[in-house]
Design a protein around this motif. Structure first.
Motif, PDB file in Angstrom:
ATOM      1  N   VAL A  86      77.137  81.563  61.465  1.00  0.00           N
ATOM      2  CA  VAL A  86      77.146  82.399  62.670  1.00  0.00           C
ATOM      3  C   VAL A  86      77.694  81.614  63.855  1.00  0.00           C
ATOM      4  O   VAL A  86      78.506  82.123  64.639  1.00  0.00           O
ATOM      5  N   HIS A  87      77.277  80.363  63.986  1.00  0.00           N
ATOM      6  CA  HIS A  87      77.738  79.531  65.103  1.00  0.00           C
ATOM      7  C   HIS A  87      79.247  79.320  65.033  1.00  0.00           C
ATOM      8  O   HIS A  87      79.951  79.417  66.047  1.00  0.00           O
ATOM      9  N   ARG A  88      79.765  79.051  63.840  1.00  0.00           N
ATOM     10  CA  ARG A  88      81.214  78.869  63.689  1.00  0.00           C
ATOM     11  C   ARG A  88      81.963  80.151  64.019  1.00  0.00           C
ATOM     12  O   ARG A  88      82.998  80.130  64.699  1.00  0.00           O
ATOM     13  N   LEU A  89      81.451  81.268  63.537  1.00  0.00           N
ATOM     14  CA  LEU A  89      82.097  82.552  63.825  1.00  0.00           C
ATOM     15  C   LEU A  89      82.158  82.818  65.326  1.00  0.00           C
ATOM     16  O   LEU A  89      83.168  83.281  65.859  1.00  0.00           O
ATOM     17  N   ALA A  90      81.047  82.536  66.002  1.00  0.00           N
ATOM     18  CA  ALA A  90      80.969  82.799  67.442  1.00  0.00           C
ATOM     19  C   ALA A  90      81.978  81.966  68.212  1.00  0.00           C
ATOM     20  O   ALA A  90      82.560  82.424  69.197  1.00  0.00           O
TER      21      ALA A  90
ATOM     22  N   GLN B  28      61.300  83.605  66.770  1.00  0.00           N
ATOM     23  CA  GLN B  28      62.059  82.363  66.907  1.00  0.00           C
ATOM     24  C   GLN B  28      63.373  82.429  66.138  1.00  0.00           C
ATOM     25  O   GLN B  28      64.397  81.914  66.592  1.00  0.00           O
ATOM     26  N   ASP B  29      63.360  83.060  64.951  1.00  0.00           N
ATOM     27  CA  ASP B  29      64.610  83.207  64.198  1.00  0.00           C
ATOM     28  C   ASP B  29      65.600  84.072  64.980  1.00  0.00           C
ATOM     29  O   ASP B  29      66.794  83.770  65.040  1.00  0.00           O
TER      30      ASP B  29
ATOM     31  N   LEU C 249      70.574  84.313  68.287  1.00  0.00           N
ATOM     32  CA  LEU C 249      71.259  84.708  69.520  1.00  0.00           C
ATOM     33  C   LEU C 249      71.711  83.484  70.315  1.00  0.00           C
ATOM     34  O   LEU C 249      72.782  83.486  70.922  1.00  0.00           O
ATOM     35  N   GLU C 250      70.906  82.425  70.297  1.00  0.00           N
ATOM     36  CA  GLU C 250      71.296  81.193  70.986  1.00  0.00           C
ATOM     37  C   GLU C 250      72.576  80.615  70.390  1.00  0.00           C
ATOM     38  O   GLU C 250      73.411  80.047  71.100  1.00  0.00           O
TER      39      GLU C 250
ATOM     40  N   ARG D  86      65.811  85.537  76.454  1.00  0.00           N
ATOM     41  CA  ARG D  86      66.015  84.137  76.091  1.00  0.00           C
ATOM     42  C   ARG D  86      67.487  83.865  75.762  1.00  0.00           C
ATOM     43  O   ARG D  86      68.053  82.860  76.186  1.00  0.00           O
ATOM     44  N   ALA D  87      68.104  84.792  75.036  1.00  0.00           N
ATOM     45  CA  ALA D  87      69.515  84.625  74.690  1.00  0.00           C
ATOM     46  C   ALA D  87      70.383  84.600  75.940  1.00  0.00           C
ATOM     47  O   ALA D  87      71.322  83.803  76.051  1.00  0.00           O
ATOM     48  N   MET D  88      70.087  85.461  76.919  1.00  0.00           N
ATOM     49  CA  MET D  88      70.857  85.468  78.162  1.00  0.00           C
ATOM     50  C   MET D  88      70.694  84.144  78.904  1.00  0.00           C
ATOM     51  O   MET D  88      71.655  83.580  79.428  1.00  0.00           O
ATOM     52  N   ASP D  89      69.454  83.643  78.956  1.00  0.00           N
ATOM     53  CA  ASP D  89      69.217  82.363  79.627  1.00  0.00           C
ATOM     54  C   ASP D  89      70.034  81.247  78.980  1.00  0.00           C
ATOM     55  O   ASP D  89      70.622  80.402  79.671  1.00  0.00           O
TER      56      ASP D  89
END
Length: 234
Positions: free
Chosen positions: A66-70, A87-88, A93-94, A194-197
């Motif tokens: 997911v991180h690579r895709l983003a 937390q997952d 989202l983070e 949290r994701a927005m922050d």
């Protein structure tokens, strides 16, 4: 929007079939994969509009994917996972996912979430401008890059780009949490906040802001954010 391509990465054949059927009935084109290796090979040929990614994959770490895709692709990324813990969801989202749907899911909700992501992208495309200049920086939304005055480039994710564009389209105006949720879609709640922050924090880092006294992106505690830059769209 109805010609949009949605790719499905899930090792459960039943889940892949359910998603394929409901998305095709809704007018989307689909491709489905059981293994990350096949999925990533397909990305070299074309970039889908939306990627649906399960986290529990047999041949790779779903969160790392997911991180690579983003960071590397222009597609929106929606996690569909049996991991229901807050937390997952926050971690996904983070790391750059645009949305997070837990299993078991309502197929109609998946369609609605995909349409929300595509509406956000369509609004951005409709603005016409893909480049904005502000305070010595240039944001290239077509290439997902920030460029400083010396030409040094820093990549930002699709999700970070949506937040940055929201700020740049409304400079020197308070943007509330509710406005962010309405503009960016996704489920409201602790994980969204949290994701927005985290996305704002990462944008500040990439803009080399002092975290204790940011000049461009100010937090208005209890209210939202305000972007203080002088913006010119090209």
């Amino acid at each position: 929007m109805h010609d949009a391509l949605v790719t499905i990465l899930d090792d459960e054949p039943e889940i892949r079939q359910i998603l394929t059927d409901v998305l095709q009935d809704a007018g989307f084109r689909t491709q489905s994969f059981a293994r990350a290796r096949e999925f990533e090979a397909s990305l070299k040929r074309q970039t889908p509009d939306v990627c649906l990614v399960d986290l529990s994959l047999p041949d790779t770490d779903g969160l790392a994917l997911v991180h690579r895709l983003a960071l590397e692709r222009g597609a929106a990324v929606i996690i569909i996972s049996g991991r229901a813990q807050v937390q997952d969801r926050i971690t996904g989202l983070e790391l750059g996912a645009d949305d997070y749907i837990t299993k078991p899911f309502d197929p109609a909700e998946v369609v609605a979430r995909i349409r929300a992501r595509l509406r956000t992208g369509a609004r951005s495309a409709a603005q016409g401008s893909t480049t904005a200049q502000f305070n010595g920086w240039t944001a290239h939304f077509d290439r997902y890059l920030l460029e400083d005055g010396d030409g040094q480039e820093t990549a930002f994710s699709h999700a970070e780009g949506e937040v940055l564009r929201l700020f740049l389209e409304s400079p020197k105006r308070l943007i509330s949490r509710a406005q962010m949720q309405e503009a960016l879609g996704g489920a409201a709640g602790e994980s969204f906040d949290r994701a927005m922050d985290v996305r704002v924090s990462r944008l500040r880092t990439k803009l080399r802001e002092d975290p204790k006294n940011p000049r461009l992106i100010k937090t208005i505690y209890g209210a939202g954010y305000i972007f203080l830059g002088d913006v010119r769209w090209n």
